[in-house]
Design a protein around this motif. Structure first.
Motif, PDB file in Angstrom:
ATOM      1  N   GLY A  33       8.055  -4.243  -0.380  1.00 23.22           N
ATOM      2  CA  GLY A  33       8.786  -5.481  -0.149  1.00 23.22           C
ATOM      3  C   GLY A  33      10.259  -5.306  -0.459  1.00 23.22           C
ATOM      4  O   GLY A  33      10.886  -6.173  -1.075  1.00 23.22           O
ATOM      5  N   GLY A  36      12.998  -8.021   0.511  1.00 20.97           N
ATOM      6  CA  GLY A  36      12.877  -9.362  -0.035  1.00 20.97           C
ATOM      7  C   GLY A  36      13.701  -9.530  -1.296  1.00 20.97           C
ATOM      8  O   GLY A  36      14.431  -8.629  -1.725  1.00 20.97           O
ATOM      9  N   ALA A  60       8.495  -2.537   3.923  1.00 23.16           N
ATOM     10  CA  ALA A  60       8.914  -3.884   4.298  1.00 23.16           C
ATOM     11  C   ALA A  60       8.071  -4.330   5.486  1.00 23.16           C
ATOM     12  O   ALA A  60       7.420  -3.510   6.147  1.00 23.16           O
ATOM     13  N   ASN A  61       8.097  -5.614   5.764  1.00 24.06           N
ATOM     14  CA  ASN A  61       7.348  -6.136   6.901  1.00 24.06           C
ATOM     15  C   ASN A  61       7.936  -5.662   8.220  1.00 24.06           C
ATOM     16  O   ASN A  61       7.214  -5.310   9.153  1.00 24.06           O
ATOM     17  N   ILE A 130       5.730  -7.605  -2.628  1.00 28.17           N
ATOM     18  CA  ILE A 130       5.286  -8.267  -1.405  1.00 28.17           C
ATOM     19  C   ILE A 130       4.936  -9.712  -1.722  1.00 28.17           C
ATOM     20  O   ILE A 130       4.425 -10.025  -2.801  1.00 28.17           O
ATOM     21  N   THR A 131       5.188 -10.622  -0.794  1.00 26.11           N
ATOM     22  CA  THR A 131       4.830 -12.021  -0.968  1.00 26.11           C
ATOM     23  C   THR A 131       3.485 -12.297  -0.288  1.00 26.11           C
ATOM     24  O   THR A 131       3.279 -11.913   0.859  1.00 26.11           O
ATOM     25  N   GLY A 135      -0.660  -8.512  -0.388  1.00 21.53           N
ATOM     26  CA  GLY A 135      -0.335  -7.519  -1.399  1.00 21.53           C
ATOM     27  C   GLY A 135      -1.543  -6.979  -2.148  1.00 21.53           C
ATOM     28  O   GLY A 135      -1.402  -6.056  -2.955  1.00 21.53           O
ATOM     29  N   ASN A 153       3.770  -9.373  -7.257  1.00 23.50           N
ATOM     30  CA  ASN A 153       2.897 -10.026  -6.280  1.00 23.50           C
ATOM     31  C   ASN A 153       1.709 -10.660  -7.007  1.00 23.50           C
ATOM     32  O   ASN A 153       0.628 -10.085  -7.089  1.00 23.50           O
TER      33      ASN A 153
END
Length: 423
Positions: A33, A36, A60-61, A130-131, A135, A153
């Motif tokens: 993440g 973020g 990352a996403n 990670i949100t 996660g 997370n």
């Protein structure tokens, strides 16, 4: 875990720590993440402390490819992981633009399991920033690989509590939430037998002091106007509903093995005291700093050593006022509901979290009123009941429960929106 189920050892214990990686040089870290809020602040901390930390991998996403490429180049990472396979060509171009012609590009992992594969890679510490419950798989992978897990997370611990507890060695998880980093530090002042109560502080969010009736017509902009913290939209709305405090109560129970009736939430608008531990002799140890997540991140990455000047300190020569208020459970029923699902255990916490994520998305899209978030989540939890309770919980059970909860929340949200349109 080797302890008996009746008396499990705390997952996060400041008295039980891991030795640093053998050899000289900085501690190797993977950041999940990275684009973020937690990830960018962690990178700032690393860049200011190159003698202490070296980042070997980023995930990352894929929504901020240019930033991810810039981070990879500045940190000279070995591996970059991205969840969205469709952005890989753009990521390759961005990396090529950042790196010089003679510099080797990092390895790219892509797909839904990319962060999970990266979490198991060769390193000392994995920071899971990670949100959301996605996660969980990276959390399990890091623990199974024997990595120290700096956990931001919270959802992965909440939805997969028994799974995480089964894999985590005592002290393997270092919490990065400001509240749990505070508890982690305060608990070092005594033994577990000395603890009477954990006190989790809440800013109260943007709607502190308002009644439930007052909240009926608040807007998305109102909910996103947090008075203290700058966070992403989902976490900010969770702060407005106080769902984040409910999740933190469950997390505290799982991390420190303290019963729910000995975990209290108190409203502290200034967000200076991040949480407290009350001991059996009447003493209360509070951890306090100005609001800044780099302090908890530094604890997660550096423990058992502290990172000098990781975050600002107070100026004790200046006057200030610190206030504490009881939680209004009628206006904010989320904490009581979280206690309930935490006691149900099994897949109930996963249902609570998944339904909330769907309802927050609906609220942000204008499809659900603010009070409708918790009304809908409560109904989904009630309909779910208590299946899969016990120690036989599997990842498949969690995923199945989440899928059902998301679908049911969307159905109820659509019904609410239709009813309001007709009205």
């Amino acid at each position: 875990m080797t302890d008996s189920p009746a008396h499990p050892a705390p997952l996060a214990d400041p008295h039980l720590v891991y030795d640093p990686v053998t050899g000289d040089g900085p501690r190797n870290v993977v950041i999940l993440g990275s684009t973020g809020s937690i990830g960018t602040q962690a990178i700032d901390l690393v860049l200011r402390n190159p003698d202490r930390f070296r980042v070997t991998g980023l995930s990352a996403n894929g929504g901020r490819v240019a930033l991810l490429a810039e981070q990879a180049h500045r940190l000279r990472v070995r591996t970059v992981a991205v969840a969205r396979e469709d952005v890989v060509p753009v990521l390759r171009e961005a990396l090529a633009a950042e790196y010089g012609s003679g510099e080797p590009l990092p390895e790219i992992l892509a797909g839904a399991d990319a962060a999970t594969r990266l979490a198991a890679s060769d390193c000392h510490t994995v920071l899971n920033g990670i949100t959301g419950s996605i996660g969980l798989a990276p959390t399990l992978a890091a623990l199974e690989a024997g990595r120290t897990l700096a956990l931001a997370n919270k959802e992965s611990l909440i939805v997969g509590g028994p799974l995480v507890r089964a894999l985590a060695a005592p002290g393997q998880i270092i919490p990065v939430d400001s509240e749990h980093a505070a508890l982690f530090q305060a608990l070092a002042a005594g033994t577990r037998a000395d603890v009477r109560k954990l006190v989790v502080t809440a800013s109260g969010g943007p709607f502190r002091g308002r009644s439930r009736a007052d909240l009926a017509h608040v807007t998305v902009a109102d909910a996103l106007a947090h008075p203290t913290w700058a966070m992403g939209p989902v976490i900010t709305v969770n702060s407005a509903t106080l769902v984040n405090k409910g999740l933190e109560v469950i997390e505290a129970h799982l991390l420190y093995d303290i019963p729910f009736d000995r975990i209290e939430v108190v409203v502290h608008p200034q967000s200076y005291v991040h949480s407290m531990v009350e001991f059996t002799d009447g003493s209360t140890i509070a951890q306090a700093t100005p609001p800044d997540m780099r302090g908890p991140i530094a604890i997660g990455l550096g423990w058992p050593e502290r990172v000098p000047d990781a975050a600002p300190a107070f100026s004790w020569s200046e006057a200030s006022t610190w206030e504490f208020f009881p939680l209004d459970n009628e206006a904010f029923p989320s904490v009581d509901l979280a206690r309930h699902v935490g006691q149900l255990a099994g897949t109930a916490p996963a249902v609570f979290n998944a339904a909330n994520e769907e309802c927050v998305a609906a609220f942000l899209d204008g499809a659900l009123p603010f009070n409708g978030i918790m009304e809908t989540v409560t109904r989904v939890v009630e309909e779910h009941g208590t299946p899969f309770a016990g120690t036989s919980l599997t990842v498949s059970d969690v995923l199945e429960a989440e899928t059902w909860a998301r679908a049911r929340a969307r159905e109820l949200t659509a019904t609410t929106a239709t009813a309001e349109a007709r009205a």
